[in-house]
Design a protein around this motif. Sequence first.
Motif, PDB file in Angstrom:
ATOM      1  N   VAL A  58       0.868  -1.184   0.000  1.00  0.00           N
ATOM      2  CA  VAL A  58       0.000   0.000   0.000  1.00  0.00           C
ATOM      3  C   VAL A  58       0.898   1.225   0.000  1.00  0.00           C
ATOM      4  O   VAL A  58       1.784   1.353   0.856  1.00  0.00           O
ATOM      5  N   ILE A  59       0.704   2.074  -0.991  1.00  0.00           N
ATOM      6  CA  ILE A  59       1.402   3.365  -1.021  1.00  0.00           C
ATOM      7  C   ILE A  59       0.310   4.424  -1.129  1.00  0.00           C
ATOM      8  O   ILE A  59      -0.269   4.621  -2.208  1.00  0.00           O
ATOM      9  N   SER A  60      -0.011   5.056  -0.001  1.00  0.00           N
ATOM     10  CA  SER A  60      -1.098   6.043   0.012  1.00  0.00           C
ATOM     11  C   SER A  60      -0.613   7.365  -0.581  1.00  0.00           C
ATOM     12  O   SER A  60       0.400   7.915  -0.136  1.00  0.00           O
ATOM     13  N   HIS A  61      -1.365   7.848  -1.571  1.00  0.00           N
ATOM     14  CA  HIS A  61      -0.969   9.131  -2.177  1.00  0.00           C
ATOM     15  C   HIS A  61      -1.053  10.259  -1.146  1.00  0.00           C
ATOM     16  O   HIS A  61      -0.385  11.271  -1.268  1.00  0.00           O
ATOM     17  N   LYS A  62      -1.874  10.033  -0.111  1.00  0.00           N
ATOM     18  CA  LYS A  62      -2.057  11.082   0.916  1.00  0.00           C
ATOM     19  C   LYS A  62      -0.804  11.279   1.760  1.00  0.00           C
ATOM     20  O   LYS A  62      -0.665  12.290   2.445  1.00  0.00           O
ATOM     21  N   ALA A  63       0.113  10.296   1.719  1.00  0.00           N
ATOM     22  CA  ALA A  63       1.328  10.384   2.515  1.00  0.00           C
ATOM     23  C   ALA A  63       2.408  11.221   1.827  1.00  0.00           C
ATOM     24  O   ALA A  63       3.496  11.396   2.384  1.00  0.00           O
ATOM     25  N   PHE A  64       2.108  11.726   0.618  1.00  0.00           N
ATOM     26  CA  PHE A  64       3.124  12.461  -0.142  1.00  0.00           C
ATOM     27  C   PHE A  64       2.634  13.856  -0.499  1.00  0.00           C
ATOM     28  O   PHE A  64       1.477  14.030  -0.854  1.00  0.00           O
ATOM     29  N   PRO A  65       3.537  14.840  -0.393  1.00  0.00           N
ATOM     30  CA  PRO A  65       3.125  16.231  -0.629  1.00  0.00           C
ATOM     31  C   PRO A  65       2.780  16.517  -2.098  1.00  0.00           C
ATOM     32  O   PRO A  65       1.943  17.380  -2.362  1.00  0.00           O
ATOM     33  N   THR A  66       3.420  15.804  -3.003  1.00  0.00           N
ATOM     34  CA  THR A  66       3.151  16.076  -4.420  1.00  0.00           C
ATOM     35  C   THR A  66       2.868  14.777  -5.168  1.00  0.00           C
ATOM     36  O   THR A  66       3.229  13.687  -4.728  1.00  0.00           O
ATOM     37  N   ARG A  67       2.215  14.914  -6.331  1.00  0.00           N
ATOM     38  CA  ARG A  67       1.943  13.773  -7.204  1.00  0.00           C
ATOM     39  C   ARG A  67       3.254  13.106  -7.617  1.00  0.00           C
ATOM     40  O   ARG A  67       3.361  11.884  -7.662  1.00  0.00           O
ATOM     41  N   GLU A  68       4.278  13.915  -7.928  1.00  0.00           N
ATOM     42  CA  GLU A  68       5.560  13.380  -8.394  1.00  0.00           C
ATOM     43  C   GLU A  68       6.219  12.513  -7.317  1.00  0.00           C
ATOM     44  O   GLU A  68       6.790  11.464  -7.627  1.00  0.00           O
ATOM     45  N   GLU A  69       6.123  12.938  -6.055  1.00  0.00           N
ATOM     46  CA  GLU A  69       6.757  12.164  -4.980  1.00  0.00           C
ATOM     47  C   GLU A  69       6.038  10.840  -4.760  1.00  0.00           C
ATOM     48  O   GLU A  69       6.676   9.811  -4.519  1.00  0.00           O
ATOM     49  N   PHE A  70       4.705  10.840  -4.850  1.00  0.00           N
ATOM     50  CA  PHE A  70       3.941   9.591  -4.775  1.00  0.00           C
ATOM     51  C   PHE A  70       4.335   8.667  -5.921  1.00  0.00           C
ATOM     52  O   PHE A  70       4.661   7.488  -5.724  1.00  0.00           O
ATOM     53  N   ASP A  71       4.349   9.214  -7.126  1.00  0.00           N
ATOM     54  CA  ASP A  71       4.667   8.403  -8.306  1.00  0.00           C
ATOM     55  C   ASP A  71       6.081   7.831  -8.219  1.00  0.00           C
ATOM     56  O   ASP A  71       6.315   6.686  -8.621  1.00  0.00           O
ATOM     57  N   THR A  72       7.035   8.623  -7.693  1.00  0.00           N
ATOM     58  CA  THR A  72       8.410   8.153  -7.556  1.00  0.00           C
ATOM     59  C   THR A  72       8.481   6.966  -6.600  1.00  0.00           C
ATOM     60  O   THR A  72       9.219   5.998  -6.838  1.00  0.00           O
ATOM     61  N   GLU A  73       7.683   7.003  -5.527  1.00  0.00           N
ATOM     62  CA  GLU A  73       7.650   5.897  -4.564  1.00  0.00           C
ATOM     63  C   GLU A  73       7.103   4.628  -5.224  1.00  0.00           C
ATOM     64  O   GLU A  73       7.633   3.531  -5.020  1.00  0.00           O
ATOM     65  N   VAL A  74       6.052   4.785  -6.032  1.00  0.00           N
ATOM     66  CA  VAL A  74       5.481   3.631  -6.747  1.00  0.00           C
ATOM     67  C   VAL A  74       6.512   3.086  -7.734  1.00  0.00           C
ATOM     68  O   VAL A  74       6.720   1.872  -7.839  1.00  0.00           O
ATOM     69  N   MET A  75       7.169   3.995  -8.453  1.00  0.00           N
ATOM     70  CA  MET A  75       8.201   3.604  -9.429  1.00  0.00           C
ATOM     71  C   MET A  75       9.318   2.807  -8.754  1.00  0.00           C
ATOM     72  O   MET A  75       9.744   1.767  -9.272  1.00  0.00           O
TER      73      MET A  75
END
Length: 205
Positions: A58-75
Amino acid sequence: KKRVGVLISGSGTNLQALIDHTLDPLKGSLAEIAIVISNKEGVEGLKRAERAGIPTKVISHKAFPTREEFDTEVMKALDLMNVEIVCLAGFMRILSPSFVTHFRGRLINVHPALLPSFKGADAHKQAIEAGVRYTGCTVHFVEVEVDAGAIITQEAVPVEIGDTIEVLQERVKTYEHQAYPRALELLARDKVRLDTTNGKAVWNL
Ligand code: 3YE
């Protein structure tokens, strides 16, 4: 086998179709699901993966300040698992250009309409309001522009008089469950690839 990562946000019925396909020895799939990542915790799709013995995260997008940081974690999570193909299966996030570029040609999505008609999150509502007698589903390569990538497979589905969004959605879903494994197999077998110079599908059938 090609290692596949599946991104989900919800019930995961398309994930289930991909699991059933890739785990069926009779299908001889060249794909194997290596990880399922959800941006929402507690969703049924995670349970489907766990039941099949597939690793989840689970990688919650709410845990990241920006879309790019969320996407980088998924990547990072996908690269760590050596994922070669990424399937969006009811994943409800728009992916940033850096994510799309990283996986370009190896990243596919299923959309519940006959693209290029009825792009966006309310495709069934658009189809009913337009009065079309056929809608369908499309598996396509993911490009920066949402629902605009080259088409891999489509299925036509009748719209019946009096259909509600819910009834139509259920009917289209049964076709998605056929189309998505077929498209994944075409990609895993290199029967189709994306020409990244012009964004068009190249076929080797
Ligand atoms: N991203 C790119 N290109 C694509 N994501 C999907 C397909 C696709 C893609 O072809 N670049 C609905 C997105 C539409 C939406 O606005 N989502 C919000 C979040 C809403 C939520 O979290 O519930 C957002 O900010 O992203 C997959 C399908 C996207 C569906």
